[in-house]
Design a protein around this motif. Structure first.
Motif, PDB file in Angstrom:
ATOM      1  N   ALA A  47       0.820  -1.213   0.000  1.00 21.67           N
ATOM      2  CA  ALA A  47       0.000   0.000   0.000  1.00 21.67           C
ATOM      3  C   ALA A  47       0.856   1.267   0.000  1.00 21.67           C
ATOM      4  CB  ALA A  47      -0.946   0.000   1.200  1.00 21.67           C
ATOM      5  N   GLU A  48       1.985   1.225   0.706  1.00 19.69           N
ATOM      6  CA  GLU A  48       2.823   2.429   0.794  1.00 19.69           C
ATOM      7  C   GLU A  48       3.529   2.754  -0.529  1.00 19.69           C
ATOM      8  OE1 GLU A  48       5.349  -1.065   2.166  1.00 19.69           O
ATOM      9  OE2 GLU A  48       3.292  -0.396   2.491  1.00 19.69           O
ATOM     10  N   MET A  49       3.455   1.854  -1.511  1.00 23.15           N
ATOM     11  CA  MET A  49       4.081   2.104  -2.811  1.00 23.15           C
ATOM     12  C   MET A  49       3.075   2.615  -3.848  1.00 23.15           C
ATOM     13  SD  MET A  49       6.817  -1.032  -3.025  1.00 23.15           S
ATOM     14  CE  MET A  49       8.001  -0.250  -4.129  1.00 23.15           C
ATOM     15  N   THR A  50       1.797   2.698  -3.476  1.00 28.40           N
ATOM     16  CA  THR A  50       0.798   3.187  -4.423  1.00 28.40           C
ATOM     17  C   THR A  50       0.901   4.701  -4.569  1.00 28.40           C
ATOM     18  OG1 THR A  50      -0.904   3.415  -2.717  1.00 28.40           O
ATOM     19  CG2 THR A  50      -0.815   1.307  -3.896  1.00 28.40           C
ATOM     20  N   GLY A  51       0.481   5.193  -5.728  1.00 23.33           N
ATOM     21  CA  GLY A  51       0.454   6.621  -5.968  1.00 23.33           C
ATOM     22  C   GLY A  51       1.814   7.261  -6.178  1.00 23.33           C
ATOM     23  N   LYS A  52       2.824   6.472  -6.447  1.00 26.27           N
ATOM     24  CA  LYS A  52       4.186   6.995  -6.607  1.00 26.27           C
ATOM     25  C   LYS A  52       4.740   6.799  -8.021  1.00 26.27           C
ATOM     26  CE  LYS A  52       5.369   6.155  -1.749  1.00 26.27           C
ATOM     27  NZ  LYS A  52       4.730   7.293  -1.244  1.00 26.27           N
ATOM     28  N   GLY A  53       3.894   6.337  -8.957  1.00 28.49           N
ATOM     29  CA  GLY A  53       4.332   6.169 -10.338  1.00 28.49           C
ATOM     30  C   GLY A  53       4.923   4.814 -10.672  1.00 28.49           C
ATOM     31  N   PHE A  54       4.899   3.874  -9.727  1.00 28.90           N
ATOM     32  CA  PHE A  54       5.510   2.566  -9.981  1.00 28.90           C
ATOM     33  C   PHE A  54       4.750   1.743 -11.021  1.00 28.90           C
ATOM     34  CE2 PHE A  54       7.089   3.258  -5.514  1.00 28.90           C
ATOM     35  CZ  PHE A  54       8.388   3.524  -5.891  1.00 28.90           C
ATOM     36  N   ALA A  55       3.423   1.816 -11.017  1.00 27.21           N
ATOM     37  CA  ALA A  55       2.647   1.036 -11.997  1.00 27.21           C
ATOM     38  C   ALA A  55       2.941   1.517 -13.416  1.00 27.21           C
ATOM     39  CB  ALA A  55       1.158   1.115 -11.694  1.00 27.21           C
ATOM     40  N   ALA A  56       2.896   2.821 -13.630  1.00 27.72           N
ATOM     41  CA  ALA A  56       3.173   3.359 -14.970  1.00 27.72           C
ATOM     42  C   ALA A  56       4.587   2.997 -15.415  1.00 27.72           C
ATOM     43  CB  ALA A  56       2.975   4.867 -14.993  1.00 27.72           C
ATOM     44  N   ALA A  57       5.556   3.127 -14.515  1.00 25.71           N
ATOM     45  CA  ALA A  57       6.942   2.797 -14.864  1.00 25.71           C
ATOM     46  C   ALA A  57       7.095   1.308 -15.164  1.00 25.71           C
ATOM     47  CB  ALA A  57       7.872   3.213 -13.732  1.00 25.71           C
ATOM     48  N   ALA A  58       6.431   0.456 -14.394  1.00 28.08           N
ATOM     49  CA  ALA A  58       6.516  -0.991 -14.638  1.00 28.08           C
ATOM     50  C   ALA A  58       5.903  -1.341 -15.989  1.00 28.08           C
ATOM     51  CB  ALA A  58       5.829  -1.760 -13.515  1.00 28.08           C
TER      52      ALA A  58
ATOM     53  N   ALA B 258      -5.980   3.727 -11.347  1.00 29.81           N
ATOM     54  CA  ALA B 258      -5.465   2.904 -12.448  1.00 29.81           C
ATOM     55  C   ALA B 258      -5.580   3.643 -13.776  1.00 29.81           C
ATOM     56  CB  ALA B 258      -6.221   1.579 -12.508  1.00 29.81           C
ATOM     57  N   LEU B 259      -6.699   4.301 -14.003  1.00 34.34           N
ATOM     58  CA  LEU B 259      -6.873   5.041 -15.254  1.00 34.34           C
ATOM     59  C   LEU B 259      -5.781   6.091 -15.428  1.00 34.34           C
ATOM     60  CD1 LEU B 259     -10.742   5.443 -15.105  1.00 34.34           C
ATOM     61  CD2 LEU B 259      -9.473   4.135 -16.817  1.00 34.34           C
ATOM     62  N   ARG B 260      -5.437   6.792 -14.353  1.00 33.15           N
ATOM     63  CA  ARG B 260      -4.363   7.792 -14.425  1.00 33.15           C
ATOM     64  C   ARG B 260      -3.011   7.132 -14.696  1.00 33.15           C
ATOM     65  NH1 ARG B 260      -7.121   9.921  -9.965  1.00 33.15           N
ATOM     66  NH2 ARG B 260      -5.553   9.068  -8.562  1.00 33.15           N
ATOM     67  N   ALA B 261      -2.742   6.019 -14.027  1.00 36.00           N
ATOM     68  CA  ALA B 261      -1.459   5.322 -14.216  1.00 36.00           C
ATOM     69  C   ALA B 261      -1.325   4.821 -15.651  1.00 36.00           C
ATOM     70  CB  ALA B 261      -1.338   4.157 -13.236  1.00 36.00           C
ATOM     71  N   TYR B 262      -2.399   4.266 -16.203  1.00 40.44           N
ATOM     72  CA  TYR B 262      -2.327   3.725 -17.559  1.00 40.44           C
ATOM     73  C   TYR B 262      -2.153   4.846 -18.580  1.00 40.44           C
ATOM     74  CZ  TYR B 262      -4.228  -0.247 -14.984  1.00 40.44           C
ATOM     75  OH  TYR B 262      -4.448  -1.236 -14.065  1.00 40.44           O
ATOM     76  N   ALA B 263      -2.817   5.978 -18.347  1.00 41.31           N
ATOM     77  CA  ALA B 263      -2.631   7.122 -19.240  1.00 41.31           C
ATOM     78  C   ALA B 263      -1.192   7.625 -19.153  1.00 41.31           C
ATOM     79  CB  ALA B 263      -3.616   8.236 -18.886  1.00 41.31           C
ATOM     80  N   LYS B 264      -0.647   7.653 -17.956  1.00 37.94           N
ATOM     81  CA  LYS B 264       0.744   8.077 -17.772  1.00 37.94           C
ATOM     82  C   LYS B 264       1.704   7.122 -18.501  1.00 37.94           C
ATOM     83  CE  LYS B 264       3.965   9.262 -14.063  1.00 37.94           C
ATOM     84  NZ  LYS B 264       4.150   9.286 -12.611  1.00 37.94           N
ATOM     85  N   ALA B 265       1.336   5.844 -18.606  1.00 43.49           N
ATOM     86  CA  ALA B 265       2.158   4.848 -19.303  1.00 43.49           C
ATOM     87  C   ALA B 265       1.973   4.913 -20.816  1.00 43.49           C
ATOM     88  CB  ALA B 265       1.828   3.449 -18.796  1.00 43.49           C
ATOM     89  N   GLY B 266       1.048   5.758 -21.297  1.00 42.74           N
ATOM     90  CA  GLY B 266       0.853   5.933 -22.733  1.00 42.74           C
ATOM     91  C   GLY B 266      -0.422   5.350 -23.303  1.00 42.74           C
ATOM     92  N   PHE B 267      -1.238   4.711 -22.475  1.00 50.60           N
ATOM     93  CA  PHE B 267      -2.490   4.133 -22.952  1.00 50.60           C
ATOM     94  C   PHE B 267      -3.539   5.227 -23.138  1.00 50.60           C
ATOM     95  CE2 PHE B 267      -0.384   0.414 -21.533  1.00 50.60           C
ATOM     96  CZ  PHE B 267      -0.981  -0.664 -22.147  1.00 50.60           C
ATOM     97  N   THR B 268      -4.394   5.050 -24.143  1.00 51.13           N
ATOM     98  CA  THR B 268      -5.506   5.962 -24.373  1.00 51.13           C
ATOM     99  C   THR B 268      -6.801   5.155 -24.443  1.00 51.13           C
ATOM    100  OG1 THR B 268      -5.188   5.855 -26.768  1.00 51.13           O
ATOM    101  CG2 THR B 268      -4.119   7.668 -25.607  1.00 51.13           C
ATOM    102  N   ALA B 269      -7.874   5.765 -23.987  1.00 51.49           N
ATOM    103  CA  ALA B 269      -9.183   5.104 -24.035  1.00 51.49           C
ATOM    104  C   ALA B 269      -9.660   5.051 -25.477  1.00 51.49           C
ATOM    105  CB  ALA B 269     -10.177   5.864 -23.171  1.00 51.49           C
ATOM    106  N   TYR B 270     -10.221   3.908 -25.860  1.00 60.65           N
ATOM    107  CA  TYR B 270     -10.791   3.786 -27.202  1.00 60.65           C
ATOM    108  C   TYR B 270     -12.222   3.265 -27.158  1.00 60.65           C
ATOM    109  CZ  TYR B 270     -10.126  -1.312 -27.205  1.00 60.65           C
ATOM    110  OH  TYR B 270     -10.186  -2.649 -26.913  1.00 60.65           O
TER     111      TYR B 270
END
Length: 172
Positions: A98-109, A136-148
């Motif tokens: 939990a302490e690693m959430t919201g820090k950009g790790f998902a997008a970077a991974a 999750a939506l914010r992390a995926y957008a940060k990783a380059g994903f777009t909604a279609y």
């Protein structure tokens, strides 16, 4: 996530199961992944059949979460996937501690993981978060994903997101 931090992937094996169960039991994961024992069984099954390739991702050697790739067209239950080519992978991810959430790790991974998927013939990669999972939506957008698109069924509203090979190569 700091620019000098290193992300590594280790294929999931039996030794990871206690850690995975602990992460799946965390409220921030369970809210979107469901009952921990059932999810762990799905991870085991995917590993045994080869239908999903699961990995523990680490940041600077510290286990940080789980990521998997799978082919949505192999599952009749994923009716939203009917327009995908059979070689279009989907991914799923969660940050465990939990302490690693919201820090950009998902997008970077995700950014570190997708080159292995584009090494094949995939024209795009899909991710299908619940519409209510704004983190999750914010992390995926940060990783380059777009909604279609979106999919509505008895399970709720799903946002369909993609990262195309062209966009990935443009932003590499």
């Amino acid at each position: 996530m700091q620019p000098d931090q290193t992300i590594a992937f280790a294929a999931v094996d039996e030794s990871h199961e206690p850690m995975l169960f602990g992460w799946l039991s965390q409220p921030h994961v369970r809210a979107w992944w469901g009952e921990p024992q059932g999810e762990l069984e799905l991870i085991r099954e995917g590993r045994a059949t080869g239908d999903a390739q699961g990995f523990i991702f680490s940041v600077d050697g510290e286990p940080a979460g789980y990521i998997q790739s799978w082919l949505p067209t192999q599952y009749e239950s994923e009716r939203w996937a009917s327009d995908l080519t059979p070689d279009t992978p989907g991914i799923d991810i969660f940050v465990g501690p939990a302490e690693m959430t919201g820090k950009g790790f998902a997008a970077a991974a995700i950014r570190a993981f997708v080159p292995r998927l584009f090494a094949g013939t995939a024209p795009r990669i899909i991710i299908d978060p619940d519409a209510g999972n704004t983190r999750a939506l914010r992390a995926y957008a940060k990783a380059g994903f777009t909604a279609y698109g979106e999919w509505n069924d008895s399970a709720g509203r799903t946002i369909l997101m993609e990262l195309t090979r062209t966009e990935f190569e443009r932003t590499r």
